[in-house]
Design an enzyme around this catalytic site. Structure first.
Site, mmCIF file in Angstrom:
data_model
loop_
_atom_site.group_PDB
_atom_site.id
_atom_site.type_symbol
_atom_site.label_atom_id
_atom_site.label_comp_id
_atom_site.label_asym_id
_atom_site.label_seq_id
_atom_site.Cartn_x
_atom_site.Cartn_y
_atom_site.Cartn_z
ATOM 1 N N GLY A 69 5.799 14.251 14.725
ATOM 2 C CA GLY A 69 6.759 13.224 14.345
ATOM 3 C C GLY A 69 7.071 13.265 12.858
ATOM 4 O O GLY A 69 8.220 13.064 12.441
ATOM 5 N N THR A 70 6.052 13.515 12.040
ATOM 6 C CA THR A 70 6.271 13.614 10.597
ATOM 7 C C THR A 70 7.210 14.765 10.275
ATOM 8 O O THR A 70 8.123 14.631 9.442
ATOM 9 C CB THR A 70 4.926 13.804 9.868
ATOM 10 N N GLN A 177 7.536 4.104 17.236
ATOM 11 C CA GLN A 177 6.798 3.005 17.864
ATOM 12 C C GLN A 177 7.535 2.369 19.034
ATOM 13 O O GLN A 177 6.911 1.742 19.886
ATOM 14 C CB GLN A 177 6.476 1.923 16.819
ATOM 15 N N CYS A 320 -9.631 -2.935 2.006
ATOM 16 C CA CYS A 320 -11.081 -2.775 2.140
ATOM 17 C C CYS A 320 -11.449 -1.604 3.052
ATOM 18 O O CYS A 320 -12.586 -1.162 3.059
ATOM 19 C CB CYS A 320 -11.714 -4.047 2.690
#
Length: 460
Positions: A69-70, A177, A320
């Site tokens: 996809g990239t 998506q 985080c």
């Protein structure tokens, strides 16, 4: 073990597995050759192209298969920019695009081009008017995802496509998506997607370029895939990708309604069961299977590890959990809480019992992480105290700056201020978000030699 990270990569669909195994014996030869084995491979490739084109809503000769996809996104952007280089070298994108789009924009800027990022609101959607205002006479290409990969917000593709059409600018839509759930709204000029997002095998992307769009493939010329995706086609994987796309589309309406109901349950119950939680993304215009929320006073990495220990695989956009220690660009652009961020994306077949068990486990996991980090417990406000306090959280990572702020806010009278010194990038998002959630006044940020000083006035 419930797998709740379909937005990263969906489990291989049974149809994809069957098609992959069946085509391994027939699709190994070179489809460009005229002998028997090559003709068989060509038939498989042509059939896969037709099936994928039908799902996308384009002609088969407008669609090529890429190695990811990239790669489809990059091929689409570079080819469209090169095809319209006489118009200019200006690219318009939304601030919440997938990193593949933003990386291509950064490369264009490094090469002397210009990029405009259209901001989004707190739900993660662009304003069509703001997007239209970003288009210029030298705009060569515009990019907009059909739905966001982190928070599930569906973008106003039809309205933006109309603005681009009026300005004479082609629109590339990243449909990675959303393509499993249905075709993209009309008006796009180029479309990219990735098979592993809908249950196909990894290593297959697709790029559709409408007839009439000026497009110049970049890199050395290649006779394969109309010159737009060089290299030998992985026919078994392509066949599996197309077969699984057709299969998930056939199931999409019923499965979308079922998963939408389960996500509604999560959206409603998380806020009831866990204190100090912000559910992010558009509550209505969203993907049916995805929900994202952020928890105050929680270390995102620890939270994901603890949920994994309980048997749930989820992901996060929290700084985080990132090696860069910065919040995701999507949460940053939305201006929402980033600490303790959890993205739940349900694969097809997820049961209500699995979701209910997640909701049973989550409150205890969050409470346990907060205890480990020394998060504050609500107490009655004191009668007096210092008018102003300074909290030094330099060198301490999220969620510690916000925890330290919450610990001392009740030590000052209403009207007093707390200054938090922090060099963690997440504090720029999380302190204002904490103020909004807790009814305190955020006074702003002042840059210091090390980090920043964030001032908060107690109003409640």
């Amino acid at each position: 073990m419930p797998y709740f990270d379909a937005a990263s990569s969906a489990p291989l669909h049974p149809v994809a597995r069957q098609a992959l195994q069946a085509s391994l014996d027939e699709g190994w030869a070179d489809p460009a050759r005229l002998y028997r084995e090559g003709r068989r491979a060509r038939l498989l490739l042509d059939a896969a192209r037709e099936a994928a084109a039908e799902a996308v809503g384009c002609r088969p000769d407008e669609l090529v298969f890429t190695s990811s996809g990239t790669r489809a996104v990059h091929r689409g952007i570079y080819g469209a920019l090169a095809g319209r280089r006489r118009v200019g070298r200006h690219l318009v994108v939304s601030a919440v695009e997938h990193s593949s789009v933003l990386h291509a924009g950064a490369a264009l800027e490094a090469d002397g081009g210009a990029v405009t990022e259209v901001p989004v609101g707190r739900t993660g959607a662009v304003s069509p008017a703001a997007y239209a205002a970003a288009l210029r006479p030298d705009t060569a290409l515009a990019c907009l995802q059909s739905a966001n990969h982190e928070v599930g917000t569906v973008q106003p593709v039809a309205e933006v496509a109309g603005a681009c059409r009026a300005a004479g600018v082609p629109l590339l839509v990243d449909a990675a998506q959303s393509l499993a759930w249905g075709p993209v709204a009309e008006g796009w000029s180029l479309l990219a997607a990735s098979a592993h997002k809908w249950g196909g095998p990894a290593g297959v992307g697709l790029l559709a370029v409408r007839k009439g769009v000026r497009f110049a493939p970049q890199g050395p010329a290649d006779e394969r895939e109309s010159g737009r995706a060089p290299g030998f086609e992985n026919i078994p994987a392509i066949v599996a990708a197309a077969a699984s796309l057709r299969a998930v589309r056939a199931e999409a309406a019923a499965e979308a309604a079922r998963l939408h109901s389960l996500v509604d349950r999560v959206r409603a119950r998380v806020a009831e069961l866990v204190p100090d939680v912000e559910v992010v993304g558009d509550p209505v215009r969203r993907l049916p299977h995805l929900v994202t929320f952020s928890c105050l006073y929680v270390d995102g990495e620890t939270l994901l590890h603890e949920l994994d220990r309980e048997g749930f695989s989820v992901s996060s956009g929290s700084s985080c959990t990132s090696s860069t220690l910065t919040p995701s660009h999507v949460l940053r652009a939305m201006g929402v809480l980033s600490e303790g961020n959890v993205r739940v994306s349900l694969p097809s077949g997820t049961t209500g019992a699995e979701v209910d068990r997640f909701l049973e486990v989550l409150p205890g996991v969050v409470a346990g992480v907060r205890r480990k980090l020394g998060a504050p417990v609500e107490t009655a406000a004191p009668a007096g105290g210092a008018e102003d306090l300074t909290v030094d959280a330099l060198g301490r990572r999220c969620p510690i700056p916000v925890i330290e702020l919450a610990k001392v806010i009740n030590d000052i009278p209403v009207g007093g201020t707390v200054t938090v010194l922090a060099d963690d990038e997440a504090a720029r998002l999380d302190i204002p978000a904490w103020c909004e959630m807790r009814g305190q006044e955020y006074l702003g940020e002042t840059r210091r030699e090390r980090g920043s000083a964030y001032r908060v006035r107690r109003t409640a």
